[in-house]
Design an enzyme around this catalytic site. Sequence first.
Site, PDB file in Angstrom:
ATOM      1  N   ASP A  29      27.931  32.604  42.773  1.00  0.00           N
ATOM      2  CA  ASP A  29      28.969  32.416  41.761  1.00  0.00           C
ATOM      3  C   ASP A  29      29.836  31.214  42.133  1.00  0.00           C
ATOM      4  OD1 ASP A  29      31.129  33.167  39.737  1.00  0.00           O
ATOM      5  OD2 ASP A  29      29.828  34.916  39.587  1.00  0.00           O
ATOM      6  N   ASP A  50      41.235  43.031  48.884  1.00  0.00           N
ATOM      7  CA  ASP A  50      40.032  43.796  48.556  1.00  0.00           C
ATOM      8  C   ASP A  50      38.830  43.384  49.394  1.00  0.00           C
ATOM      9  OD1 ASP A  50      41.359  45.279  46.696  1.00  0.00           O
ATOM     10  OD2 ASP A  50      40.190  44.618  44.966  1.00  0.00           O
ATOM     11  N   HIS A  63      36.396  33.074  38.753  1.00  0.00           N
ATOM     12  CA  HIS A  63      35.277  33.881  38.249  1.00  0.00           C
ATOM     13  C   HIS A  63      34.577  34.641  39.373  1.00  0.00           C
ATOM     14  CE1 HIS A  63      31.265  34.678  36.475  1.00  0.00           C
ATOM     15  NE2 HIS A  63      31.900  34.681  35.309  1.00  0.00           N
ATOM     16  N   ALA A  90      18.315  35.648  32.858  1.00  0.00           N
ATOM     17  CA  ALA A  90      18.348  37.056  32.452  1.00  0.00           C
ATOM     18  C   ALA A  90      17.129  37.433  31.627  1.00  0.00           C
ATOM     19  CB  ALA A  90      19.633  37.337  31.669  1.00  0.00           C
ATOM     20  N   TYR A 114      14.124  36.521  32.097  1.00  0.00           N
ATOM     21  CA  TYR A 114      12.895  36.604  32.882  1.00  0.00           C
ATOM     22  C   TYR A 114      12.605  38.059  33.247  1.00  0.00           C
ATOM     23  CZ  TYR A 114       9.376  35.497  36.431  1.00  0.00           C
ATOM     24  OH  TYR A 114       8.208  35.428  37.171  1.00  0.00           O
ATOM     25  N   SER A 135      29.507  38.962  32.596  1.00  0.00           N
ATOM     26  CA  SER A 135      29.707  38.644  34.016  1.00  0.00           C
ATOM     27  C   SER A 135      30.365  39.796  34.751  1.00  0.00           C
ATOM     28  CB  SER A 135      30.585  37.398  34.165  1.00  0.00           C
ATOM     29  OG  SER A 135      29.878  36.238  33.832  1.00  0.00           O
TER      30      SER A 135
END
Length: 220
Positions: A7, A15, A39, A142, A144, A194
Amino acid sequence: ITVAVIDSGIYPHIDFKNRIVAFKDFVNGRKNAYDDCGHGTHVSGIIADATPANVELLVLRVSNNEGKSSLLTIKTALQYAVSKNADVVNLSMGFIDVNASLYDYLDSTIDKAYNRGIPICCAAGNGEGGSKGVDVLYCYPACYSKTIAVSAIDSSRQLANYSNRGSAIDFTAPGSGIVSAYYKGNFATMSGTSMAAPHITAAIAYLKMMQSNLSVDGIY
């Protein structure tokens, strides 16, 4: 269990305390793959929040401060994740194109991961500019067959209007109004496929904890 997050990198956040096993920046080679757009931090936060402390993150930065990347950069990161024997890969990005189903640049690397039992969870993609989602066949990788394509549902458990859809979708997960880690120790609410993909990635991490030798088909 190691989850490779391909990403925009990651921003230091509570976190992620003791959760990051390694950084790798494929954009400009910085020592720490710090996130410039938020992101990747948000996506990583969903995985961290949904899994126990023995699930570690391999942070692979492939997109710039505008969230843009290239097939070459993503392929290099995927190859690295496979070489490090990641247990699962999260790829909350893709390329939207009317000819996406004809793309094959990442296929050989995805095949190698598949044969090693490393699933790759991909965001199905979103409609542009707030428009309704289209068929996932227009989103690579995605579309594939050897990736796991994840669409998004909203708070009413209905397919989100923005989410790509179609018969090539494998799973759906929450993607609307998701609260997760963000810049400077903050939290933010974001929506999109996402945000849906890392929920499935987290679920797969649990499966890998119980049965580490599961094939991708077995996980599916």
